[in-house]
Scaffold this active site. Structure first.
Site, PDB file in Angstrom:
ATOM      1  N   HIS A   1      42.962  52.427  36.280  1.00 52.60           N
ATOM      2  CA  HIS A   1      42.239  51.368  35.558  1.00 52.60           C
ATOM      3  C   HIS A   1      41.200  51.974  34.602  1.00 52.60           C
ATOM      4  O   HIS A   1      40.022  51.616  34.632  1.00 52.60           O
ATOM      5  CB  HIS A   1      41.571  50.398  36.550  1.00 52.60           C
ATOM      6  CG  HIS A   1      41.296  49.038  35.974  1.00 52.60           C
ATOM      7  ND1 HIS A   1      41.430  47.875  36.685  1.00 52.60           N
ATOM      8  CD2 HIS A   1      40.885  48.659  34.742  1.00 52.60           C
ATOM      9  CE1 HIS A   1      41.103  46.829  35.923  1.00 52.60           C
ATOM     10  NE2 HIS A   1      40.770  47.299  34.728  1.00 52.60           N
TER      11      HIS A   1
ATOM     12  N   ARG B   1      46.366  43.192  33.955  1.00 48.87           N
ATOM     13  CA  ARG B   1      45.844  43.173  35.320  1.00 48.87           C
ATOM     14  C   ARG B   1      47.009  43.423  36.275  1.00 48.87           C
ATOM     15  O   ARG B   1      48.164  43.088  35.967  1.00 48.87           O
ATOM     16  CB  ARG B   1      45.233  41.805  35.640  1.00 48.87           C
ATOM     17  CG  ARG B   1      43.890  41.554  34.986  1.00 48.87           C
ATOM     18  CD  ARG B   1      42.780  42.358  35.671  1.00 48.87           C
ATOM     19  NE  ARG B   1      41.460  42.036  35.163  1.00 48.87           N
ATOM     20  CZ  ARG B   1      40.810  42.748  34.243  1.00 48.87           C
ATOM     21  NH1 ARG B   1      41.355  43.817  33.712  1.00 48.87           N
ATOM     22  NH2 ARG B   1      39.590  42.396  33.867  1.00 48.87           N
TER      23      ARG B   1
HETATM   24  C1  GLV Z   1      38.867  45.930  32.103  1.00 48.98           C
HETATM   25  O1  GLV Z   1      39.738  45.828  32.872  1.00 48.98           O
HETATM   26  C2  GLV Z   1      38.336  44.850  31.304  1.00 48.98           C
HETATM   27  O2  GLV Z   1      38.510  43.679  31.678  1.00 48.98           O
HETATM   28  O3  GLV Z   1      37.732  45.130  30.260  1.00 48.98           O
END
Ligand code: GLV
Length: 310
Positions: free
Chosen positions: A273, A225
């Site tokens: 992401h 993250r």
């Molecule tokens: C993506 O970021 C997830 O948490 O799968």
């Protein structure tokens, strides 16, 4: 039985519905935002980043399924109802992460960012290749995704190490744990991959202190993250040469601010992401299997321990 679905992208709804109903035709699937007259029927919620307060509004809610492997955004809701929360564990998500981690590690291992820079400078010169056995790759976080990534990386012959909060044993991987093992772990990571859950303990773990303990010229891959990384500390470490390059799939702010240095820095490979996305069919099967297990009194693999935060 009604399930509220708040998909990652609104366009995902038909695919989710088709995948879920193929396995359970009786399941009523309600798109988010939930119409007022359906609220009393919702027993399950399958959600990506629900707005705070949202899930407290369903009196019959029995369980929450996260569309992501990480549940930090769900746990951040102080009004979250006290029902089981299950994070996503499904083979498609794991395969996607294996691909991305391999791509990133191999990219650093084989100097791809440096070759991109040389190409821009019309420089055709080679860089001496390093044998994979001499390249030490460390994975922070030895959960489902971390262990799978290590198994994939093993196929390339890297020297592997892993770090987790509590002790783990993985064949072919030198394992470290806890605060006491953190510095020794870092000291042997030429390429560091973060696959940790984001919790109060791991927020900001990729900071100046961490970078200083890595070997000089190490590379960092963050697929956890954005909150794991102190971005300004990374910038300073890149400037000093302590860190050579980074791959960042996640950022503090997504997208980064228009004037963020992350957009332009040639030492950083930045992706939006996308390291891994669920595959609807296998994710639907995983959710319904977790529901079956829960109803049968079994413990679903992804059941979140709220105290630990994952
Ligand atoms: C993506 O970021 C997830 O948490 O799968």
């Amino acid at each position: 039985m009604a399930l509220l679905l708040k998909a990652e992208e609104a366009e995902d709804f038909p695919q989710w519905r088709a995948a879920l109903q193929a396995l359970d035709p009786a399941l009523e699937i309600i798109d988010w935002p939930c119409p007022a007259d359906a609220r009393q029927r919702i027993e399950y919620a399958l959600v990506w980043q629900p707005p705070r307060g949202e899930l407290a509004g369903y009196a019959k809610l029995r369980a929450i399924f996260s569309i992501g492997a990480g549940v930090d955004a769900i746990l951040a809701d102080p009004t979250l109802p006290d029902v089981p929360l299950v994070r996503m564990i499904e083979p498609g998500l794991t395969r996607g992460m294996n691909e991305f981690v391999s791509l990133a590690v191999l990219g650093h291992h084989r100097f791809m960012l440096q070759y991109a820079a040389r190409r821009r400078a019309r420089d055709w010169s080679p860089i001496q290749q390093i044998d994979a056995s001499q390249r030490r790759v460390g994975v922070l976080g030895l959960g489902q995704l971390g262990r799978a990534a290590l198994a994939q990386l093993a196929t390339f012959g890297f020297a592997l190490r892993g770090w987790s909060r509590s002790p783990r044993r993985i064949d072919g991987v030198e394992c470290f744990h806890g605060e006491a093992g953190f510095d020794d772990f870092l000291a042997g990571c030429d390429i560091l991959v973060c696959l940790l859950p984001l919790t109060d303990d791991t927020r900001g773990i990729l900071d100046a202190r961490c970078f200083a303990r890595l070997p000089h010229g190490a590379c960092v891959v963050n697929v956890g993250r954005g909150g794991h990384l102190v971005e300004e500390d990374l910038r300073a470490a890149l400037d000093s040469g302590q860190i050579a390059e980074a791959t960042l799939d996640v950022c503090q702010s997504e997208p980064p601010a228009a004037d963020s240095w992350l957009w332009d820095d040639p030492r950083v490979l930045l992706t939006p992401h996308i390291a891994s996305m669920i595959i609807f069919d296998s994710a639907a099967a995983a959710v319904l299997e977790a529901r079956r297990q829960w109803l049968a009194g079994e413990r679903p693999a992804g059941l979140v321990d709220r105290r630990r935060g994952y």
